[in-house]
Write a protein that holds these residues in place. Structure first.
Motif, PDB file in Angstrom:
ATOM      1  N   PHE A  91       1.056  -1.343   0.227  1.00 13.21           N
ATOM      2  CA  PHE A  91      -0.033  -0.340  -0.001  1.00 13.21           C
ATOM      3  C   PHE A  91       0.873   1.492  -0.163  1.00 13.21           C
ATOM      4  N   LYS A  92       0.540   2.217  -0.608  1.00 17.94           N
ATOM      5  CA  LYS A  92       0.642   3.660  -0.857  1.00 17.94           C
ATOM      6  C   LYS A  92      -0.317   4.808  -0.350  1.00 17.94           C
ATOM      7  N   THR A  93      -0.362   5.155   0.755  1.00 19.25           N
ATOM      8  CA  THR A  93      -1.188   5.506   1.602  1.00 19.25           C
ATOM      9  C   THR A  93      -0.510   7.532   1.291  1.00 19.25           C
ATOM     10  N   LEU A  94      -1.307   8.301   1.386  1.00 17.47           N
ATOM     11  CA  LEU A  94      -1.556   9.770   1.354  1.00 17.47           C
ATOM     12  C   LEU A  94       0.067   9.729   3.151  1.00 17.47           C
ATOM     13  N   ALA A  95      -0.420   9.259   3.385  1.00 20.11           N
ATOM     14  CA  ALA A  95       0.654   9.215   4.257  1.00 20.11           C
ATOM     15  C   ALA A  95       1.763   9.279   4.255  1.00 20.11           C
ATOM     16  N   ASP A  96       2.273   8.743   3.689  1.00 20.50           N
ATOM     17  CA  ASP A  96       3.606   8.238   2.958  1.00 20.50           C
ATOM     18  C   ASP A  96       4.068   9.499   2.302  1.00 20.50           C
ATOM     19  N   VAL A  97       3.782  10.288   0.901  1.00 18.58           N
ATOM     20  CA  VAL A  97       3.581  11.102   0.247  1.00 18.58           C
ATOM     21  C   VAL A  97       3.458  12.825   0.793  1.00 18.58           C
ATOM     22  N   VAL A  98       3.109  12.774   1.955  1.00 13.41           N
ATOM     23  CA  VAL A  98       2.762  14.081   2.438  1.00 13.41           C
ATOM     24  C   VAL A  98       3.782  13.719   2.929  1.00 13.41           C
ATOM     25  N   ILE A  99       4.810  13.112   3.972  1.00 11.88           N
ATOM     26  CA  ILE A  99       5.558  13.026   4.955  1.00 11.88           C
ATOM     27  C   ILE A  99       7.106  13.007   3.955  1.00 11.88           C
ATOM     28  N   GLN A 100       7.197  12.669   2.823  1.00 12.16           N
ATOM     29  CA  GLN A 100       7.932  12.650   1.748  1.00 12.16           C
ATOM     30  C   GLN A 100       7.906  14.016   1.213  1.00 12.16           C
ATOM     31  N   GLU A 101       7.162  14.485   0.831  1.00 16.06           N
ATOM     32  CA  GLU A 101       7.181  15.423   0.163  1.00 16.06           C
ATOM     33  C   GLU A 101       7.840  17.194   0.911  1.00 16.06           C
ATOM     34  N   MET A 102       7.148  16.811   2.656  1.00 14.19           N
ATOM     35  CA  MET A 102       6.947  17.558   3.446  1.00 14.19           C
ATOM     36  C   MET A 102       8.555  17.959   3.728  1.00 14.19           C
ATOM     37  N   ILE A 103       9.337  16.508   3.486  1.00 15.84           N
ATOM     38  CA  ILE A 103      11.333  16.294   4.142  1.00 15.84           C
ATOM     39  C   ILE A 103      11.443  16.816   2.602  1.00 15.84           C
ATOM     40  N   ARG A 104      10.868  16.883   2.016  1.00 19.54           N
ATOM     41  CA  ARG A 104      12.000  16.949   0.408  1.00 19.54           C
ATOM     42  C   ARG A 104      11.813  18.939   0.203  1.00 19.54           C
ATOM     43  N   HIS A 105      10.728  19.198   1.064  1.00 20.29           N
ATOM     44  CA  HIS A 105      10.429  20.787   0.830  1.00 20.29           C
ATOM     45  C   HIS A 105      11.509  20.955   1.808  1.00 20.29           C
ATOM     46  N   ASP A 106      10.858  21.002   3.131  1.00 19.66           N
ATOM     47  CA  ASP A 106      11.512  21.621   4.256  1.00 19.66           C
ATOM     48  C   ASP A 106      13.481  21.002   4.199  1.00 19.66           C
ATOM     49  N   VAL A 107      13.791  20.481   3.331  1.00 17.61           N
ATOM     50  CA  VAL A 107      15.432  20.051   3.291  1.00 17.61           C
ATOM     51  C   VAL A 107      16.077  20.820   2.166  1.00 17.61           C
ATOM     52  N   GLU A 158       8.144   6.949  -2.750  1.00 16.83           N
ATOM     53  CA  GLU A 158       7.082   7.260  -3.776  1.00 16.83           C
ATOM     54  C   GLU A 158       6.386   8.013  -4.498  1.00 16.83           C
ATOM     55  N   SER A 159       5.706   7.945  -5.586  1.00 18.40           N
ATOM     56  CA  SER A 159       5.743   9.140  -6.546  1.00 18.40           C
ATOM     57  C   SER A 159       4.493   9.406  -5.606  1.00 18.40           C
ATOM     58  N   ASN A 160       4.907  10.756  -5.988  1.00 18.25           N
ATOM     59  CA  ASN A 160       3.529  12.363  -4.902  1.00 18.25           C
ATOM     60  C   ASN A 160       1.959  12.364  -5.789  1.00 18.25           C
ATOM     61  N   LYS A 161       2.166  11.746  -6.947  1.00 15.48           N
ATOM     62  CA  LYS A 161       1.006  11.008  -7.562  1.00 15.48           C
ATOM     63  C   LYS A 161      -0.218  10.913  -6.675  1.00 15.48           C
ATOM     64  N   PHE A 162      -1.678  11.028  -6.741  1.00 13.99           N
ATOM     65  CA  PHE A 162      -2.188  10.361  -5.697  1.00 13.99           C
ATOM     66  C   PHE A 162      -3.486  10.465  -6.449  1.00 13.99           C
ATOM     67  N   GLU A 163      -4.193   9.295  -6.602  1.00 16.54           N
ATOM     68  CA  GLU A 163      -5.415   9.718  -7.260  1.00 16.54           C
ATOM     69  C   GLU A 163      -6.453   9.785  -6.432  1.00 16.54           C
ATOM     70  N   ASN A 164      -7.582  10.480  -6.003  1.00 10.84           N
ATOM     71  CA  ASN A 164      -9.190  11.142  -5.333  1.00 10.84           C
ATOM     72  C   ASN A 164     -10.202  10.163  -6.007  1.00 10.84           C
ATOM     73  N   GLY A 165     -10.910  10.539  -5.131  1.00  5.04           N
ATOM     74  CA  GLY A 165     -12.175   9.383  -5.523  1.00  5.04           C
ATOM     75  C   GLY A 165     -13.196   9.324  -6.736  1.00  5.04           C
ATOM     76  N   LEU A 166     -12.288  10.567  -7.053  1.00  2.39           N
ATOM     77  CA  LEU A 166     -13.610  10.843  -8.351  1.00  2.39           C
ATOM     78  C   LEU A 166     -12.885  10.230 -10.033  1.00  2.39           C
ATOM     79  N   GLY A 167     -11.155   9.612  -9.431  1.00  2.00           N
ATOM     80  CA  GLY A 167     -10.425   9.032 -10.368  1.00  2.00           C
ATOM     81  C   GLY A 167      -9.720  10.501 -11.030  1.00  2.00           C
ATOM     82  N   GLU A 168      -9.610  11.581 -10.268  1.00  3.59           N
ATOM     83  CA  GLU A 168      -8.756  12.763 -10.210  1.00  3.59           C
ATOM     84  C   GLU A 168      -6.978  12.447 -10.022  1.00  3.59           C
ATOM     85  N   SER A 169      -5.903  12.700 -11.303  1.00  4.33           N
ATOM     86  CA  SER A 169      -4.499  12.650 -10.516  1.00  4.33           C
ATOM     87  C   SER A 169      -4.380  13.738  -9.809  1.00  4.33           C
ATOM     88  N   VAL A 170      -3.605  14.461  -8.967  1.00  5.98           N
ATOM     89  CA  VAL A 170      -2.781  14.768  -8.638  1.00  5.98           C
ATOM     90  C   VAL A 170      -1.757  14.864  -7.539  1.00  5.98           C
TER      91      VAL A 170
END
Length: 376
Positions: free
Chosen positions: A49-65, A80-92
């Motif tokens: 599983f990939k979770t949004l928590a994974d992606v959020v944490i990774q991008e937060m570390i990338r941003h702050d460093v 993780e890839s920082n692309k995430f699909e919402n319930g409408l099938g949209e890639s964010v």
């Protein structure tokens, strides 16, 4: 480089706060789980599983460093890839924005417009944690940010994190599964050689507050470069003549289990645990002498941070296949972190394809190589 280490300790604690928040908010957690597919799927597991928590944490570390050390911004890599699909099938594409409100708005688009959940996450991302005291005032490391790159594993042992079993940790004993196996791993390596030189390991779910204030975490760190070897953990005292203790994955090959069982002696010296990062941490803490994995099912983001700590303690993480080829008397082939496998695709490009042996003492590594020679 003490400034970089302080920053990594701080962002790892922010990551732990995000991980704890996502477990505490049950409706939010149900929205977060998304199965990996295609080249990014870890082939060892039926469901990975990939979770949004994974992606959020990774991008937060990338941003702050990247904000504090811009020369490192292009060299911060994650699982993780920082692309995430919402319930409408949209890639964010999930990123950390300049302010809390902008980040909340972006996260709301992933969370099917659940603005309450998005606001909670955004607040955790943008709120600095309490100061992490690591006694770094006298730490001097001969490194420049322009020499360095980073591997992030935002939540290692995701399956344990998702399952969420609460086990009580006993001092000096290895507890094989549960929330405590989920770790935040941030490893720093040299761009030129791939040598692991600095690592931060954060255990968000180390113990529960007896006053009912939720989970408390614990952090570990190490630096190893140019004669400087400093670690938050002290080197465990060796017991001369004591049987080897080893930790493995329960799915390890039978031939490896049998060879190591003969080497370890008493049955309780051969142990099993979940999560590559956690098994590496068990070696760092002295709960096991070695961690052996004969398959290429771990990745650079799993091993980089703990590897730096083990190097600081006088040990390392060696490529098992190369060690077996060289034999017990050969020089250990330490894992490196800068070159992908050109013949592979997706996540497999960064697999530790030859398996690994994590160790604190070179004699223990040689014992393992001798026991496994011709059997793997």
């Amino acid at each position: 480089m003490a400034d970089l280490l302080r920053l990594l300790l701080r962002v790892a604690e922010k990551a732990a706060n995000v991980a704890r928040l996502c477990r505490q908010e049950a409706p939010l957690f149900q929205l977060l789980v998304q199965e990996k597919t295609g080249d990014d799927k870890n082939k060892k597991f039926v469901q990975d599983f990939k979770t949004l928590a994974d992606v959020v944490i990774q991008e937060m570390i990338r941003h702050d460093v990247g904000a504090q050390f811009p020369e490192m911004a292009a060299f911060i890599h994650g699982e993780e890839s920082n692309k995430f699909e919402n319930g409408l099938g949209e890639s964010v594409v999930v990123t950390v924005c300049g302010g809390e409100e902008e980040t909340a708005a972006l996260l709301a688009s992933v969370l099917d417009d659940d603005r309450t959940a998005a606001a909670l996450l955004a607040r955790a991302i943008h709120q600095d944690p309490a100061t992490v005291d690591a006694h770094l005032d006298d730490v001097t490391v001969p490194l420049s940010p322009s020499e360095l790159a980073i591997w992030i594993d935002p939540i290692d042992a995701t399956s344990q994190y998702i399952e969420g079993r609460e086990e009580v940790l006993e001092e000096g004993r290895l507890s094989p599964s549960g929330l405590h196996c989920a770790l935040v791993l941030i490893g720093v390596y040299l761009r030129s050689t791939g040598e692991a030189v600095m690592g931060v390991v954060n255990q968000p779910f180390n113990r529960k507050d007896p006053a009912g204030a939720g989970w408390r975490g614990k952090h570990f760190w190490g630096v190893s470069r140019g004669g400087v070897n400093i670690c938050s953990e002290s080197r465990p005292k060796d017991s001369p003549g004591a049987a080897l203790s080893a930790v493995l994955s329960s799915g390890e090959r039978q031939a490896v289990k049998e060879a190591l069982a003969a080497l370890c002696g008493p049955p309780d010296r051969l142990m099993y645990a979940s999560g590559a990062g956690f098994k590496l941490l068990c070696v760092i803490q002295g709960l096991a002498d070695v961690y052996v994995l004969s398959e290429g099912s771990t990745f650079k983001w799993d091993s980089c941070a703990p590897h730096a700590l083990l190097r600081a303690l006088g040990g390392g993480v060696a490529d098992l296949a190369n060690c077996l080829q060289a034999g017990p008397g050969g020089h250990p082939a330490e894992l490196t972190y800068h070159r992908p496998r050109a013949e592979s695709k997706g996540a497999e490009r960064w697999a530790n394809s030859g398996g690994l042996v994590a160790y604190r003492d070179l004699s223990r590594l040689r014992s393992v190589v001798g026991a496994l020679k011709g059997k793997v």
